[in-house]
Design an enzyme around this catalytic site. Structure first.
Site, short mmCIF file in Angstrom:
data_model
loop_
_atom_site.label_atom_id
_atom_site.label_comp_id
_atom_site.label_asym_id
_atom_site.label_seq_id
_atom_site.Cartn_x
_atom_site.Cartn_y
_atom_site.Cartn_z
CB THR A 159 -0.94 0.03 1.22
OG1 THR A 159 -0.15 -0.10 2.41
CG2 THR A 159 -1.96 -1.11 1.15
CE1 TYR B 168 -2.34 -0.16 -3.19
CE2 TYR B 168 -3.64 1.73 -3.89
CZ TYR B 168 -3.49 0.61 -3.10
OH TYR B 168 -4.48 0.26 -2.22
#
Length: 297
Positions: free
Chosen positions: A62, A125
């Protein structure tokens, strides 16, 4: 009794899942040391060992900005690892509950995003999470994917804790005001997950499977979020150096980051509310609950 395996048990959502799922079966809670998703080859052997009936996967890479320079690692954890779990789940006919993100969208839509809106991730991401979703779907496993946004919790690192730390250290602060979303408590995500799993255990109804959006109701900017935190600090007597008049709103162009953020992260949650009989609480109430846990315990 179901055996429920939870990955990333030390993360924001994983920590709360240990509480919310405890009543639904035997919970096998694995942290990064016990199951490192970067080691994809390890996943099947760990699952073989524990033989879960349900796999719950909140673990993820993350570090949004760092992913731009660690793309291979981000994809290993966010794409290859969920694919390995889904392949195992398909072979053993068990449920995989997986978490995704608003970053699968480009943020250019005017309204809130629905589950079937076109995706267009703008960062490594976001792309790794989107490809993880696609890998799960391609495996044919029984799966539920929950896309969420702006996660906040008493456990782990998040925007709330960062702003409160800076507000104690600084007398002036600039915060982006043109990115919109809904701060969503990890506890809410965990409680909704428990509700979903309970319904699945009771019915095994394949109509429940698929992709859902899960976020608090309403929306705000990062600046608006920060304004609420300063107001809560005053209400609960938390001393800060930063005064509300010195919290300044800025455009995202004035705060460049390696990874591009969606300007609109609003998620339409009508599907999950209708299918599971839920009503999403407001983002303000959720943030206040987390604030109280941290600063008023």
């Amino acid at each position: 009794m179901s055996r429920i395996l939870i990955t990333g048990s030390n993360g924001q959502v994983g920590f709360e899942l240990q509480r919310s799922l405890a009543m639904l079966g035997e919970c096998i809670c694995l942290n990064r040391q016990q199951l490192d998703l970067a080691n994809t080859a390890q996943i099947a052997s760990v699952l073989d060992h524990y033989q879960p009936d349900i796999i719950v996967n909140p673990a993820a890479y993350t570090a949004v900005d760092k992913a731009e320079s660690e793309a291979e690692l981000a994809h290993r954890i966010n794409t290859a690892a969920p694919a390995a779990m889904a392949e195992w789940a398909a072979r053993h006919h068990v449920l995989l509950l997986h978490y995704s993100t608003d970053y699968v969208f480009d943020g250019n839509k005017v309204d809130s995003y629905k589950e079937d809106d076109a995706t267009n991730p703008q960062s490594v991401y976001g792309l790794s999470k989107w490809q993880g979703e696609q890998a799960i779907r391609a495996c044919g496993a029984n799966h539920i994917i929950l896309r969420t946004s702006w996660v906040v919790g008493a456990h782990g690192n998040n925007f709330l804790k960062t702003i409160m730390r800076l507000a104690r250290e600084r007398d002036s602060l600039n915060v982006v005001a043109d990115q919109i979303g809904a701060p969503t408590p990890a506890a809410l995500i965990a409680d909704v997950s428990a509700h979903i799993i309970k319904q699945w255990q009771a019915s095994q109804d394949k109509k429940l499977l698929g992709t859902y959006h899960l976020a608090s109701s309403g929306n705000t900017s990062w600046h608006g979020y920060s304004e609420l935190l300063l107001a809560l600090a005053e209400r609960y007597g938390v001393a800060l150096q930063l005064k509300p008049e010195n919290l300044h709103d800025i455009p995202s162009s004035a705060y460049p980051t390696p990874a591009k953020r969606p300007s609109n992260s609003r998620l339409n949650c009508s599907k999950i509310e209708q299918n599971f009989g839920l009503t999403m609480p407001t983002w303000q109430s959720g943030v206040e609950q987390v604030f109280q846990q941290i600063f008023n315990s």
